[in-house]
Write a protein that holds these residues in place. Structure first.
Motif, PDB file in Angstrom:
ATOM      1  N   GLY A 188     -10.695   2.569 -17.942  1.00 12.26           N
ATOM      2  CA  GLY A 188     -10.808   3.238 -19.232  1.00 12.26           C
ATOM      3  C   GLY A 188      -9.575   3.095 -20.099  1.00 12.26           C
ATOM      4  O   GLY A 188      -8.559   2.521 -19.710  1.00 12.26           O
ATOM      5  N   GLY A 189      -9.664   3.641 -21.318  1.00 14.09           N
ATOM      6  CA  GLY A 189      -8.548   3.686 -22.243  1.00 14.09           C
ATOM      7  C   GLY A 189      -7.934   2.328 -22.506  1.00 14.09           C
ATOM      8  O   GLY A 189      -8.605   1.317 -22.570  1.00 14.09           O
ATOM      9  N   ARG A 190      -6.615   2.280 -22.633  1.00 15.73           N
ATOM     10  CA  ARG A 190      -5.924   1.045 -22.977  1.00 15.73           C
ATOM     11  C   ARG A 190      -5.905   0.059 -21.819  1.00 15.73           C
ATOM     12  O   ARG A 190      -5.611  -1.126 -22.005  1.00 15.73           O
ATOM     13  N   ALA A 191      -6.207   0.532 -20.620  1.00 18.45           N
ATOM     14  CA  ALA A 191      -6.236  -0.376 -19.479  1.00 18.45           C
ATOM     15  C   ALA A 191      -7.501  -1.216 -19.461  1.00 18.45           C
ATOM     16  O   ALA A 191      -7.606  -2.187 -18.739  1.00 18.45           O
ATOM     17  N   SER A 192      -8.470  -0.851 -20.270  1.00 20.99           N
ATOM     18  CA  SER A 192      -9.750  -1.539 -20.247  1.00 20.99           C
ATOM     19  C   SER A 192      -9.711  -2.828 -21.037  1.00 20.99           C
ATOM     20  O   SER A 192      -9.137  -2.904 -22.114  1.00 20.99           O
ATOM     21  N   MET A 193     -10.342  -3.878 -20.523  1.00 22.47           N
ATOM     22  CA  MET A 193     -10.445  -5.141 -21.255  1.00 22.47           C
ATOM     23  C   MET A 193     -11.347  -4.988 -22.469  1.00 22.47           C
ATOM     24  O   MET A 193     -11.375  -5.838 -23.349  1.00 22.47           O
ATOM     25  N   LEU A 194     -12.089  -3.879 -22.526  1.00 24.71           N
ATOM     26  CA  LEU A 194     -13.017  -3.672 -23.624  1.00 24.71           C
ATOM     27  C   LEU A 194     -12.329  -3.124 -24.858  1.00 24.71           C
ATOM     28  O   LEU A 194     -12.905  -3.089 -25.929  1.00 24.71           O
ATOM     29  N   GLY A 195     -11.116  -2.642 -24.728  1.00 21.33           N
ATOM     30  CA  GLY A 195     -10.363  -2.231 -25.912  1.00 21.33           C
ATOM     31  C   GLY A 195     -10.647  -0.826 -26.355  1.00 21.33           C
ATOM     32  O   GLY A 195     -11.161  -0.585 -27.434  1.00 21.33           O
ATOM     33  N   GLY A 196     -10.333   0.151 -25.538  1.00 29.11           N
ATOM     34  CA  GLY A 196     -10.563   1.550 -25.888  1.00 29.11           C
ATOM     35  C   GLY A 196      -9.693   2.003 -27.042  1.00 29.11           C
ATOM     36  O   GLY A 196      -8.638   1.448 -27.306  1.00 29.11           O
ATOM     37  N   THR A 197     -10.112   3.052 -27.740  1.00 26.98           N
ATOM     38  CA  THR A 197      -9.332   3.589 -28.845  1.00 26.98           C
ATOM     39  C   THR A 197      -9.215   5.092 -28.705  1.00 26.98           C
ATOM     40  O   THR A 197     -10.017   5.738 -28.044  1.00 26.98           O
ATOM     41  N   ILE A 198      -8.211   5.662 -29.370  1.00 29.01           N
ATOM     42  CA  ILE A 198      -8.002   7.105 -29.330  1.00 29.01           C
ATOM     43  C   ILE A 198      -9.039   7.783 -30.201  1.00 29.01           C
ATOM     44  O   ILE A 198      -9.327   7.345 -31.302  1.00 29.01           O
ATOM     45  N   GLY A 199      -9.574   8.912 -29.732  1.00 26.18           N
ATOM     46  CA  GLY A 199     -10.698   9.539 -30.417  1.00 26.18           C
ATOM     47  C   GLY A 199     -10.328  10.437 -31.571  1.00 26.18           C
ATOM     48  O   GLY A 199     -10.562  11.645 -31.525  1.00 26.18           O
ATOM     49  N   TYR A 200      -9.740   9.880 -32.638  1.00 28.67           N
ATOM     50  CA  TYR A 200      -9.344  10.692 -33.773  1.00 28.67           C
ATOM     51  C   TYR A 200     -10.538  11.285 -34.520  1.00 28.67           C
ATOM     52  O   TYR A 200     -10.388  12.222 -35.281  1.00 28.67           O
ATOM     53  N   GLN A 201     -11.723  10.732 -34.285  1.00 26.42           N
ATOM     54  CA  GLN A 201     -12.871  11.191 -35.055  1.00 26.42           C
ATOM     55  C   GLN A 201     -13.535  12.431 -34.453  1.00 26.42           C
ATOM     56  O   GLN A 201     -14.527  12.917 -34.979  1.00 26.42           O
ATOM     57  N   ASP A 202     -13.002  12.953 -33.352  1.00 26.54           N
ATOM     58  CA  ASP A 202     -13.671  14.086 -32.730  1.00 26.54           C
ATOM     59  C   ASP A 202     -13.290  15.428 -33.347  1.00 26.54           C
ATOM     60  O   ASP A 202     -13.832  16.459 -32.993  1.00 26.54           O
ATOM     61  N   ILE A 203     -12.355  15.452 -34.286  1.00 24.04           N
ATOM     62  CA  ILE A 203     -11.950  16.687 -34.972  1.00 24.04           C
ATOM     63  C   ILE A 203     -11.598  17.763 -33.957  1.00 24.04           C
ATOM     64  O   ILE A 203     -12.109  18.880 -33.983  1.00 24.04           O
ATOM     65  N   GLY A 204     -10.750  17.412 -33.029  1.00 25.45           N
ATOM     66  CA  GLY A 204     -10.263  18.386 -32.062  1.00 25.45           C
ATOM     67  C   GLY A 204     -11.354  19.013 -31.220  1.00 25.45           C
ATOM     68  O   GLY A 204     -11.256  20.168 -30.823  1.00 25.45           O
ATOM     69  N   GLY A 205     -12.400  18.260 -30.948  1.00 29.51           N
ATOM     70  CA  GLY A 205     -13.466  18.759 -30.097  1.00 29.51           C
ATOM     71  C   GLY A 205     -14.580  19.461 -30.829  1.00 29.51           C
ATOM     72  O   GLY A 205     -15.596  19.817 -30.245  1.00 29.51           O
ATOM     73  N   ARG A 206     -14.435  19.678 -32.129  1.00 31.35           N
ATOM     74  CA  ARG A 206     -15.480  20.397 -32.872  1.00 31.35           C
ATOM     75  C   ARG A 206     -16.740  19.563 -33.051  1.00 31.35           C
ATOM     76  O   ARG A 206     -17.829  20.090 -33.198  1.00 31.35           O
ATOM     77  N   ILE A 207     -16.570  18.251 -33.076  1.00 29.82           N
ATOM     78  CA  ILE A 207     -17.714  17.350 -33.093  1.00 29.82           C
ATOM     79  C   ILE A 207     -17.508  16.370 -31.958  1.00 29.82           C
ATOM     80  O   ILE A 207     -16.480  15.698 -31.872  1.00 29.82           O
ATOM     81  N   THR A 208     -18.476  16.292 -31.055  1.00 25.26           N
ATOM     82  CA  THR A 208     -18.311  15.549 -29.818  1.00 25.26           C
ATOM     83  C   THR A 208     -18.176  14.063 -30.065  1.00 25.26           C
ATOM     84  O   THR A 208     -18.934  13.474 -30.810  1.00 25.26           O
ATOM     85  N   ARG A 209     -17.188  13.461 -29.412  1.00 29.29           N
ATOM     86  CA  ARG A 209     -17.047  12.015 -29.368  1.00 29.29           C
ATOM     87  C   ARG A 209     -16.879  11.627 -27.903  1.00 29.29           C
ATOM     88  O   ARG A 209     -16.591  12.450 -27.050  1.00 29.29           O
ATOM     89  N   HIS A 210     -17.053  10.373 -27.628  1.00 33.58           N
ATOM     90  CA  HIS A 210     -16.904   9.905 -26.260  1.00 33.58           C
ATOM     91  C   HIS A 210     -15.752   8.914 -26.172  1.00 33.58           C
ATOM     92  O   HIS A 210     -15.379   8.276 -27.140  1.00 33.58           O
ATOM     93  N   GLU A 211     -15.200   8.784 -24.970  1.00 31.02           N
ATOM     94  CA  GLU A 211     -14.068   7.892 -24.776  1.00 31.02           C
ATOM     95  C   GLU A 211     -14.525   6.432 -24.749  1.00 31.02           C
ATOM     96  O   GLU A 211     -15.696   6.128 -24.611  1.00 31.02           O
ATOM     97  N   LEU A 212     -13.534   5.547 -24.843  1.00 31.66           N
ATOM     98  CA  LEU A 212     -13.756   4.112 -24.718  1.00 31.66           C
ATOM     99  C   LEU A 212     -14.652   3.566 -25.821  1.00 31.66           C
ATOM    100  O   LEU A 212     -15.709   3.022 -25.587  1.00 31.66           O
ATOM    101  N   ARG A 213     -14.226   3.736 -27.058  1.00 29.15           N
ATOM    102  CA  ARG A 213     -14.923   3.130 -28.178  1.00 29.15           C
ATOM    103  C   ARG A 213     -14.590   1.655 -28.219  1.00 29.15           C
ATOM    104  O   ARG A 213     -13.489   1.243 -27.878  1.00 29.15           O
ATOM    105  N   LEU A 214     -15.509   0.842 -28.678  1.00 26.46           N
ATOM    106  CA  LEU A 214     -15.274  -0.592 -28.759  1.00 26.46           C
ATOM    107  C   LEU A 214     -15.085  -1.053 -30.196  1.00 26.46           C
ATOM    108  O   LEU A 214     -15.872  -0.703 -31.059  1.00 26.46           O
ATOM    109  N   PHE A 215     -14.048  -1.852 -30.409  1.00 29.65           N
ATOM    110  CA  PHE A 215     -13.843  -2.527 -31.684  1.00 29.65           C
ATOM    111  C   PHE A 215     -13.855  -4.026 -31.384  1.00 29.65           C
ATOM    112  O   PHE A 215     -12.826  -4.683 -31.349  1.00 29.65           O
TER     113      PHE A 215
END
Length: 367
Positions: free
Chosen positions: A75-102
Motif C-alpha cells: 500500500g501507500g508509497r510502497a505500492s507500484m500502483l502509485g498511492g496518494t494521500i487522501g486529501y479529499q476525505d475532509i478529515g473523515g467527514r466524507i469517506t475515501r479509500h486508500e491507494l488511489r491510482l493516478f
C-alpha cells in the motif's frame, strides 16, 4: 485509477457508500418532480481499490500481475500502483479509500497500459455486461499512442461502452500526430473522446501551492485549459469536424475565460493558427462540457452569461462527481431560473442521450 473513469449512470442507480446522500437526493427529486425527466450522470466515480482482487486477474502480463498483487499488499508509497494521500476525505467527514491510482502519471508506461487493459476488461465483463443502468467511457492509456489506438479497436463495440477518456494531468501534447489515427477512428465510429480533469501537486507550477484547496482550484482547470488550447490552436476541430470532444470536471468558468483570451490573441496573431477558419471560441462552443463542480457566483447574471457563452442548453451535461466531497445534485441545474424547459431537460439528460446514443426515455419513476 481515481478520476480516470467516467461512469455514466442513471440517478436511481445505487452505490455501496453514501446511502444517506442518495436518500436525500431522492427526497429532493420528489420535491422537484423529476419523475418524467431523463437524468444522466456523466461523471460518477468507482473506488477501484474495492475491486483490486478481481481487476488484477485481468492483467495480461504475468510479471506485472504478480507485482501488482504483491505491491498492493504494501500500500501507500510502497505500492507500484502509485498511492496518494487522501486529501479529499475532509478529515473523515466524507469517506475515501486508500491507494488511489493516478495512472496517467505513473513512471512506467507499461504499467499504465497493463492496468488500463485489466480495468477495462473487468469493467466490460463484470459490470457493463450485466448492469444496464451503468454505461462507461473507457480509460485511454494516452502515454502510449499505439496502446490508445488498440484500446479503441478492442473495446469500442463492447456492451455499455459509449466513448473513451483521457485523464488530463499528463505531459503529452494532444496535437501530436501519433494520436491522429485514434482521433480518426473515434470520429469514424461516432464515439466521443473526453478529457477528465484532475490535479498533479508535483507539477512544477502547482507545487508552489501549500494547501489542497489551492491545487484543487487551479489543477482541475489548468490541465484542461492547456489541452483545450493545443486542441483548438493546432486545428484539430478542422481535421476532425465530426469528432465529439468533451471536457469533464473542470467546472465551466474556465471555458468562458479561455474563449475570450484565445479570441483576443487570435485576432492579433492569426498567422500562428493557419488551419483555423473561425475564432477559437466558435470551435469551443461546439464541444461538450460537464457541469461539476459548477461555480455558483453570488451574482447569478455572471453564471447566466457563462451558460450563454458555452451554449449550455445544448452543450452542457449534468454530472454529480459522486461520491467526492464537492459533488452536485441535479438541483444545481433544475433550480436555475434562466434556463428554458428544453435547456433544463437537455442538460440533465437529453444532451447525454444524444452524445452517447442512449434511450431518451427515463428508466423509471422515482418512488
Amino acid at each position: 485509477m481515481d478520476m480516470a473513469r467516467s461512469e455514466v449512470r442513471k440517478l436511481a442507480a445505487d452505490d455501496y457508500t453514501g446511502t444517506k446522500h442518495l436518500e436525500h437526493a431522492s427526497q429532493q427529486a420528489r420535491a422537484r418532480n423529476y419523475q418524467d425527466f431523463l437524468i444522466v450522470d456523466v461523471d460518477a466515480h468507482h473506488y477501484e481499490s474495492e475491486s483490486y482482487k478481481e481487476v488484477f486477474e485481468y492483467i495480461e502480463n504475468p510479471v506485472i500481475r504478480r507485482q501488482a498483487v504483491e505491491s498492493a499488499k504494501r500500500g501507500g508509497r510502497a505500492s507500484m500502483l502509485g498511492g496518494t494521500i487522501g486529501y479529499q476525505d475532509i478529515g473523515g467527514r466524507i469517506t475515501r479509500h486508500e491507494l488511489r491510482l493516478f495512472l496517467g502519471l505513473h513512471p512506467q508506461v507499461e504499467v499504465e497500459v497493463a492496468m488500463c487493459r485489466a480495468y477495462n476488461r473487468w469493467l466490460c465483463e463484470r459490470i457493463l455486461a450485466v448492469e444496464p443502468r451503468i454505461i462507461s467511457m473507457l480509460y485511454l492509456p494516452f502515454n502510449d499512442p499505439d496502446a490508445a489506438y488498440k484500446t479503441v479497436k478492442d473495446f469500442a463495440d463492447k456492451k455499455g461502452v459509449v466513448g473513451f477518456m483521457v485523464t488530463s494531468p499528463r505531459y503529452k501534447p494532444v496535437h501530436d500526430n501519433a494520436y491522429v489515427k485514434t482521433y480518426a477512428l473515434l470520429e469514424e465510429i461516432g464515439k466521443p473522446i473526453a478529457f477528465h480533469a484532475a490535479y498533479n501537486w508535483h507539477d512544477q507550477s502547482l507545487s508552489l501551492t501549500n494547501r489542497f484547496i489551492s491545487v484543487h482550484a487551479l489543477g482541475f482547470m489548468w490541465f484542461n485549459m492547456v489541452h483545450m488550447t493545443n486542441w483548438v490552436i493546432n486545428g484539430l476541430p478542422e481535421r476532425f469536424p465530426k469528432l465529439k470532444v468533451m471536457w469533464i470536471e473542470s467546472g465551466i468558468t474556465w471555458a468562458y475565460c479561455l474563449m475570450q483570451r484565445l479570441d483576443h490573441s487570435y485576432m492579433m496573431r492569426t498567422s500562428d493558427c493557419p488551419s483555423l477558419k473561425r475564432r477559437p471560441s466558435e470551435y469551443m462552443r461546439e464541444m461538450y462540457y460537464s457541469s461539476q463542480p459548477m461555480e455558483k457566483p453570488r451574482d447569478r447574471s455572471i453564471l447566466e452569461a457563462t451558460f450563454k457563452m458555452i451554449n449550455a442548453e445544448t452543450q452542457l451535461m449534468w454530472s454529480s462527481d459522486y461520491p467526492h466531497w464537492d459533488f452536485d445534485l441535479p438541483s444545481v441545474i433544475y433550480d436555475l431560473p434562466f434556463l428554458s424547459e428544453t435547456g433544463r431537460r437537455n442538460i440533465l439528460g437529453g444532451t447525454a442521450a444524444k452524445v452517447f446514443g442512449l434511450d431518451s426515455k427515463p428508466v423509471k419513476k422515482i418512488p
